[in-house]
Motif scaffolding. Structure first.
Motif, PDB file in Angstrom:
ATOM      1  N   GLU A   1       0.821  -1.223   0.000  1.00 28.36           N
ATOM      2  CA  GLU A   1       0.000   0.000   0.000  1.00 28.36           C
ATOM      3  C   GLU A   1       0.861   1.283   0.000  1.00 28.36           C
ATOM      4  O   GLU A   1       1.890   1.321   0.667  1.00 28.36           O
ATOM      5  N   GLN A   2       0.421   2.266  -0.727  1.00 30.99           N
ATOM      6  CA  GLN A   2       1.109   3.562  -0.733  1.00 30.99           C
ATOM      7  C   GLN A   2       0.196   4.599  -0.089  1.00 30.99           C
ATOM      8  O   GLN A   2      -0.920   4.816  -0.556  1.00 30.99           O
ATOM      9  N   HIS A   3       0.672   5.238   0.963  1.00 34.48           N
ATOM     10  CA  HIS A   3      -0.213   6.145   1.702  1.00 34.48           C
ATOM     11  C   HIS A   3      -0.565   7.379   0.888  1.00 34.48           C
ATOM     12  O   HIS A   3       0.265   7.936   0.180  1.00 34.48           O
ATOM     13  N   GLU A   4      -1.823   7.760   1.045  1.00 34.83           N
ATOM     14  CA  GLU A   4      -2.318   8.890   0.255  1.00 34.83           C
ATOM     15  C   GLU A   4      -1.528  10.176   0.526  1.00 34.83           C
ATOM     16  O   GLU A   4      -1.256  10.949  -0.390  1.00 34.83           O
TER      17      GLU A   4
ATOM     18  N   LYS B   1       1.567  10.573   1.179  1.00 34.93           N
ATOM     19  CA  LYS B   1       2.820  10.582   0.409  1.00 34.93           C
ATOM     20  C   LYS B   1       2.537  10.866  -1.061  1.00 34.93           C
ATOM     21  O   LYS B   1       3.228  11.674  -1.697  1.00 34.93           O
TER      22      LYS B   1
END
Ligand code: COA
Ligand code: ZN
Length: 309
Positions: free
Chosen positions: A150-153, A155
């Motif tokens: 998952e890529q945090h929003e 960032k």
């Protein structure tokens, strides 16, 4: 009639970069020339990256020099660094597409750089380009990374702000290995549209987990207008484990036609061209409509069957 949805064709770049065979330059040029009469306003025609990294696209300079430039068609070149931008300008690309990954791990694997290295490169690219071409910046792995997950929003949004501050005129959010889903797409598009006008945002989905078209529809319903797609559904990043094809152009155009969205594209021409891909690359392609035909292509009843009431 203006299009309700803009589809950028990426087969000559994303589609061919992962193919094990190197398609000869003249065959690539013929493919792009045939694509450019089918109604596309935007075609990503190649990349200017290290030829050791992507041997399949090492002939980008020759491809750009040889294609027919058509009025109203923007020819885009993907680049990772200043050297790529210089080559793209030399080759007269209309638009330069700078790429970095949201995931620092994927960026190191794909580009051999950390975020700081890529962002410094972007600053150099902006300075080199000036007004000579449009500058788009793609954030790869924006919906998930095969190494980090998952890529945090927060960032993703910070990196897009940085792109804009460094001179990007438009932004692409790329789902490099098909980790997006409609819920995530709606959420992310809504947030990103707070930073980027809808006419300057492109969504780039891969169909790796079968969610490509549904993600396009979720993005469209959330306000996005521009989508990448690849003829035959070819594509994938050679530096992302498990990568597979983009959303298939003719499947997407077929979907849009079925639900009454004008793409401005010639579906029959796309299907015919897609059917030439297997002989070009030596294997079947994932797209479905070119195999099945359109829903309105009816079949005659087999011989010997009598239809009675
Ligand atoms: N075009 C052509 N050659 C390039 C180049 C470019 N834009 N940028 C660098 N090179 C050359 C260098 O001159 C060097 O050549 P040499 O070995 O003959 O001296 C070689 O490529 C390696 O470059 P270097 O600067 O040492 O960095 P690297 O090996 O870490 O590679 C990238 C960095 C960015 C060039 C490379 O990782 C790359 O091209 N990545 C793109 C991957 C890609 O296209 N992925 C799919 C699309 S997202
Ligand atoms: Zn891609």
């Amino acid at each position: 009639m203006s299009a309700d949805i803009v589809i950028q064709e990426v087969c000559p770049r994303d589609g061919l970069q992962i193919e094990p065979i190197v398609v000869p330059t003249d065959v690539k040029v013929a493919l792009i020339d045939r694509l450019s009469v089918l109604g596309f306003r935007r075609i990503e025609a190649g990349s200017f990256v290290s030829q050791k990294a992507v041997p399949a696209l090492a002939d980008g300079d020759a491809v750009f020099r040889s294609i027919v430039r058509r009025e109203g068609v923007v020819f885009v070149a993907l680049i990772p660094n200043l050297r790529g931008a210089e080559r793209a300008l030399q080759a007269d690309a209309d638009e330069v597409n700078f790429v970095m990954s949201a995931s620092e791990t994927h960026n190191r694997v794909n580009m051999g750089m950390d975020h700081q290295g890529s962002l410094s490169a972007l600053a150099e690219v902006t300075a080199a380009i000036g007004r000579r071409a449009v500058l788009n910046a793609t954030l790869a792995t924006a919906f998930g990374c095969p190494f980090e997950g998952e890529q945090h929003e927060g960032k993703v949004l910070r990196l897009i702000e940085t792109y804009l501050r460094l001179g990007a005129q438009s932004i692409t959010l790329a789902d490099t290995t098909g980790m997006a889903n409609p819920k995530l797409v709606r959420q992310r598009v809504k947030s990103v549209l707070g930073l980027v006008p809808r006419a300057q945002l492109t969504l780039h989905f891969h169909n790796t987990r079968g969610l490509g078209l549904i993600n396009v529809m979720a993005g469209f319903e959330a306000g996005a207008l521009r989508f990448d797609a690849s003829l035959g559904g070819l594509g994938g990043c050679p530096f992302a484990p498990g990568a597979s094809g983009n959303v298939c152009t003719e499947d997407l155009v077929n979907l849009c036609r079925e639900i009454g969205l004008n793409t401005g594209l010639d579906l029959e021409g796309l299907i015919a061209l897609s059917r030439t891909l297997p002989s070009m690359i030596g294997h079947p392609v994932p797209g479905q409509v070119a195999r099945a035909g359109r829903a309105c292509d009816l079949h005659s009843v087999p011989l010997g069957i009598t239809l009675t009431d």
